[in-house]
Design a protein around this motif. Structure first.
Motif, PDB file in Angstrom:
ATOM      1  N   CYS A  86       0.834  -1.214   0.000  1.00 42.62           N
ATOM      2  CA  CYS A  86       0.000   0.000   0.000  1.00 42.62           C
ATOM      3  C   CYS A  86       0.863   1.257   0.000  1.00 42.62           C
ATOM      4  O   CYS A  86       0.541   2.253  -0.663  1.00 42.62           O
ATOM      5  CB  CYS A  86      -0.920   0.008   1.218  1.00 42.62           C
ATOM      6  N   LEU A  87       1.966   1.209   0.743  1.00 43.13           N
ATOM      7  CA  LEU A  87       2.842   2.374   0.851  1.00 43.13           C
ATOM      8  C   LEU A  87       3.437   2.774  -0.488  1.00 43.13           C
ATOM      9  O   LEU A  87       3.709   3.966  -0.724  1.00 43.13           O
ATOM     10  CB  LEU A  87       3.965   2.096   1.851  1.00 43.13           C
ATOM     11  N   GLU A  88       3.638   1.813  -1.363  1.00 42.57           N
ATOM     12  CA  GLU A  88       4.175   2.140  -2.683  1.00 42.57           C
ATOM     13  C   GLU A  88       3.226   3.056  -3.448  1.00 42.57           C
ATOM     14  O   GLU A  88       3.663   3.927  -4.205  1.00 42.57           O
ATOM     15  CB  GLU A  88       4.423   0.853  -3.474  1.00 42.57           C
ATOM     16  N   VAL A  89       1.932   2.871  -3.219  1.00 47.29           N
ATOM     17  CA  VAL A  89       0.919   3.711  -3.871  1.00 47.29           C
ATOM     18  C   VAL A  89       0.737   5.020  -3.123  1.00 47.29           C
ATOM     19  O   VAL A  89       0.756   6.107  -3.716  1.00 47.29           O
ATOM     20  CB  VAL A  89      -0.428   2.970  -3.969  1.00 47.29           C
ATOM     21  N   THR A  90       0.550   4.947  -1.797  1.00 49.46           N
ATOM     22  CA  THR A  90       0.238   6.161  -1.038  1.00 49.46           C
ATOM     23  C   THR A  90       1.379   7.160  -1.049  1.00 49.46           C
ATOM     24  O   THR A  90       1.161   8.371  -1.090  1.00 49.46           O
ATOM     25  CB  THR A  90      -0.130   5.804   0.413  1.00 49.46           C
ATOM     26  N   GLU A  91       2.610   6.666  -1.006  1.00 48.77           N
ATOM     27  CA  GLU A  91       3.758   7.583  -1.053  1.00 48.77           C
ATOM     28  C   GLU A  91       3.829   8.282  -2.401  1.00 48.77           C
ATOM     29  O   GLU A  91       4.108   9.486  -2.479  1.00 48.77           O
ATOM     30  CB  GLU A  91       5.052   6.829  -0.776  1.00 48.77           C
ATOM     31  N   LYS A  92       3.546   7.552  -3.459  1.00 45.65           N
ATOM     32  CA  LYS A  92       3.596   8.117  -4.807  1.00 45.65           C
ATOM     33  C   LYS A  92       2.536   9.192  -4.994  1.00 45.65           C
ATOM     34  O   LYS A  92       2.830  10.284  -5.490  1.00 45.65           O
ATOM     35  CB  LYS A  92       3.412   7.007  -5.839  1.00 45.65           C
ATOM     36  N   VAL A  93       1.297   8.905  -4.591  1.00 49.59           N
ATOM     37  CA  VAL A  93       0.227   9.882  -4.817  1.00 49.59           C
ATOM     38  C   VAL A  93       0.367  11.079  -3.886  1.00 49.59           C
ATOM     39  O   VAL A  93       0.071  12.222  -4.275  1.00 49.59           O
ATOM     40  CB  VAL A  93      -1.161   9.230  -4.680  1.00 49.59           C
ATOM     41  N   PHE A  94       0.829  10.858  -2.647  1.00 45.39           N
ATOM     42  CA  PHE A  94       1.010  12.001  -1.750  1.00 45.39           C
ATOM     43  C   PHE A  94       2.124  12.916  -2.241  1.00 45.39           C
ATOM     44  O   PHE A  94       2.047  14.142  -2.092  1.00 45.39           O
ATOM     45  CB  PHE A  94       1.298  11.528  -0.327  1.00 45.39           C
ATOM     46  N   SER A  95       3.168  12.348  -2.845  1.00 48.94           N
ATOM     47  CA  SER A  95       4.281  13.164  -3.345  1.00 48.94           C
ATOM     48  C   SER A  95       3.820  14.172  -4.391  1.00 48.94           C
ATOM     49  O   SER A  95       4.432  15.232  -4.548  1.00 48.94           O
ATOM     50  CB  SER A  95       5.371  12.263  -3.926  1.00 48.94           C
ATOM     51  N   LYS A  96       2.739  13.867  -5.084  1.00 48.03           N
ATOM     52  CA  LYS A  96       2.206  14.773  -6.109  1.00 48.03           C
ATOM     53  C   LYS A  96       1.560  16.010  -5.489  1.00 48.03           C
ATOM     54  O   LYS A  96       1.345  17.012  -6.164  1.00 48.03           O
ATOM     55  CB  LYS A  96       1.185  14.045  -6.983  1.00 48.03           C
ATOM     56  N   HIS A  97       1.212  15.924  -4.197  1.00 45.51           N
ATOM     57  CA  HIS A  97       0.482  17.015  -3.543  1.00 45.51           C
ATOM     58  C   HIS A  97       1.201  17.545  -2.303  1.00 45.51           C
ATOM     59  O   HIS A  97       0.655  18.380  -1.589  1.00 45.51           O
ATOM     60  CB  HIS A  97      -0.911  16.525  -3.133  1.00 45.51           C
ATOM     61  N   LYS A  98       2.416  17.070  -2.073  1.00 51.20           N
ATOM     62  CA  LYS A  98       3.118  17.403  -0.833  1.00 51.20           C
ATOM     63  C   LYS A  98       3.349  18.912  -0.698  1.00 51.20           C
ATOM     64  O   LYS A  98       3.257  19.467   0.405  1.00 51.20           O
ATOM     65  CB  LYS A  98       4.450  16.657  -0.784  1.00 51.20           C
ATOM     66  N   LYS A  99       3.622  19.584  -1.803  1.00 51.61           N
ATOM     67  CA  LYS A  99       3.889  21.021  -1.742  1.00 51.61           C
ATOM     68  C   LYS A  99       2.641  21.824  -1.388  1.00 51.61           C
ATOM     69  O   LYS A  99       2.745  22.983  -0.983  1.00 51.61           O
ATOM     70  CB  LYS A  99       4.457  21.496  -3.080  1.00 51.61           C
ATOM     71  N   GLU A 100       1.476  21.218  -1.540  1.00 47.23           N
ATOM     72  CA  GLU A 100       0.221  21.931  -1.292  1.00 47.23           C
ATOM     73  C   GLU A 100      -0.326  21.668   0.110  1.00 47.23           C
ATOM     74  O   GLU A 100      -1.373  22.188   0.466  1.00 47.23           O
ATOM     75  CB  GLU A 100      -0.825  21.493  -2.324  1.00 47.23           C
ATOM     76  N   ILE A 101       0.371  20.875   0.916  1.00 43.12           N
ATOM     77  CA  ILE A 101      -0.197  20.439   2.184  1.00 43.12           C
ATOM     78  C   ILE A 101      -0.371  21.590   3.167  1.00 43.12           C
ATOM     79  O   ILE A 101      -1.362  21.648   3.920  1.00 43.12           O
ATOM     80  CB  ILE A 101       0.651  19.300   2.808  1.00 43.12           C
ATOM     81  N   HIS A 102       0.560  22.542   3.183  1.00 42.09           N
ATOM     82  CA  HIS A 102       0.445  23.647   4.143  1.00 42.09           C
ATOM     83  C   HIS A 102      -0.771  24.504   3.839  1.00 42.09           C
ATOM     84  O   HIS A 102      -1.494  24.933   4.753  1.00 42.09           O
ATOM     85  CB  HIS A 102       1.715  24.490   4.138  1.00 42.09           C
ATOM     86  N   GLY A 103      -1.032  24.744   2.557  1.00 39.16           N
ATOM     87  CA  GLY A 103      -2.218  25.490   2.176  1.00 39.16           C
ATOM     88  C   GLY A 103      -3.492  24.752   2.540  1.00 39.16           C
ATOM     89  O   GLY A 103      -4.485  25.361   2.975  1.00 39.16           O
TER      90      GLY A 103
END
Length: 455
Positions: A286-303
């Motif tokens: 599962c981590l192989e998927v969740t890490e990949k998809v979260f990396s696409k939005h990591k820069k937007e997390i603070h907003g």
């Protein structure tokens, strides 16, 4: 009672002050208190007399607490609630006798369940993807220590002030023997919450394995993505009947195009709730998927975190100012009086007030139509989530919105649905010109939103 590896003395009442009740359930009660010497808040979990989760017959709560604390101590990490020690004393809030409990990390953000309820829907996509990833990290660590959680659900995923997730409530934890014998994952008595239980768990002879947690994770993902409770109107007997027949929460309303990586997360969700336990992916997979998809939005997390904090603050302020008016009601917007509307409509009343120079700083930079269109495309997910005055904006777009499309948008029940229809039916075929016009109108109706997004 067995002590924790890093604890030499129990925490007594004399070390705690400013007690507050923060929750209760079938297990007992949870309090928040300030530790006088440590200088920070902790949570104290006290079990009801006779409560025990580790055998078919009730056992003494002292043993239950010791075993739960031992499990928590064994899997202590960044994504699992930390245990500080064992409590022994007389609680000041209604306490008459000596009690024992667990002293744990206090999570100021509540639970995922409370967050979804307060938002009346899902959080922004960056936060959705981070929650999915952090829960998978915690569960992977738990399984790596040969333990099951056995009751994974939104109320057992706690959040700190920045909405980072940690697994909690190990009252149903079991030592997993599957690591010793991959063909025999027997662990003990069945349990958990029926809406998050796999089909095989409804069999009388079922003995839980780690695939139980993997199924629960799939249903949990659905709840986070949709912001809803699974099978909200179904009786437990009906769920017990239909889940083994293959029924699952509906996915037809999940639009994969709303966020990059959402399709992959939904595919993972469906794999996790597969009817066949052997086909459910391990949490490491599962981590192989969740890490990949979260990396696409990591820069937007603070907003995204800031946006949620703003919403929750608006929620609290609105309820304080007018406790008689339902949270989702806004008298200035007819559509917002519908019971299913979300928190976005709470801000309708605020945004209709004339903004002052002190409260709104409107950018003076000029943008080309191409830049405006790019702004709309880049912020599609946030705009769908946060634009509340949709029909007013559509009216200002005039003939750019076809009459049939106008009727279709107007018929939608929520602001999010209206915005999705606007993107699909008007922006996609209309191209740069329509998106640029929408940007200009949007800036008049939601100046703070545009400014926050860098427009």
């Amino acid at each position: 009672m067995a002590m924790l590896s890093h604890t030499t003395e129990p925490v007594g009442s004399e070390s705690l002050e400013k007690w507050e009740s923060v929750g209760s359930g079938g297990f007992g009660h949870v309090y928040k208190a300030r530790h006088r010497d440590w200088g920070f808040d902790v949570a104290i979990k006290l079990l009801h007399d006779g409560v025990g989760f580790y055998s078919s017959a009730p056992i003494h709560k002292e043993k239950a607490l010791a075993e739960e604390a031992s499990h928590m101590d064994k899997v202590s990490c960044e994504f699992v609630l930390r245990v500080y020690g064992l409590y022994e004393g007389i609680p000041p809030l209604g306490g008459l006798a000596m009690q024992k409990g667990i002293v744990m990390e206090f999570m100021g953000g509540g639970s995922v369940q409370a967050l979804l309820q307060d938002l009346s829907g899902p959080p922004p996509w960056p936060l959705v993807f981070r929650l999915a990833h952090q829960v998978a990290l915690g569960m992977n660590f738990l399984h790596s220590r040969n333990l099951m959680h056995h009751d994974l659900k939104p109320s057992n995923v706690l959040l700190n002030d920045e909405f980072n997730a940690k697994l909690a409530d190990f009252g149903l934890s079991r030592v997993s023997t599957s690591a010793l014998n991959s063909n025999n994952e027997m662990t003990g008595e069945a349990g958990g919450t029926y809406k998050y239980m796999p089909p095989e768990a409804f069999e009388a002879s079922y003995e839980p394995v780690r695939a139980f947690d993997r199924y629960s994770y799939g249903i949990l993902l659905w709840s986070i993505v949709t912001g809803k409770e699974p099978y909200p109107m179904a009786h437990s007997s009906l769920v017990a009947l239909r889940i083994p027949e293959g029924d699952r929460p509906p996915c037809k309303e999940i639009n994969h195009r709303e966020a990059e990586g959402l399709e992959e997360l939904v595919d993972l969700m469906k794999l996790c709730w597969d009817q066949n336990p052997s086909k459910r992916p391990t949490f490491k997979e599962c981590l192989e998927v969740t890490e990949k998809v979260f990396s696409k939005h990591k820069k937007e997390i603070h907003g995204a975190v800031h946006l949620v904090l703003t919403r929750l603050e608006s929620h609290t302020r609105y309820q304080h100012l007018n406790t008689r008016v339902p949270f989702s009601f806004s008298p200035e917007t007819p559509e917002s009086s519908k019971s299913h509307e979300t928190m976005d409509h709470v801000r309708v009343t605020e945004t209709k007030k004339a903004p002052t120079p002190e409260s709104v700083s409107v950018s003076t930079k000029t943008m080309s139509d191409t830049d405006k269109a790019k702004f709309i495309d880049d912020n599609r997910a946030v705009l769908i989530q946060d634009v509340s005055e949709v029909m007013a904006i559509v009216d200002e777009l005039g003939d750019m919105v076809h009459s049939e499309t106008y009727s279709a948008i107007e018929a939608k029940q929520t602001s999010q649905e209206k915005m999705r229809a606007l993107f699909l039916e008007t922006f996609r075929p209309g191209g740069v010109t329509v998106k640029a016009a929408f940007y200009t109108v949007l800036k008049r109706h939601h100046p703070r939103l545009v400014e926050r997004l860098g427009g």
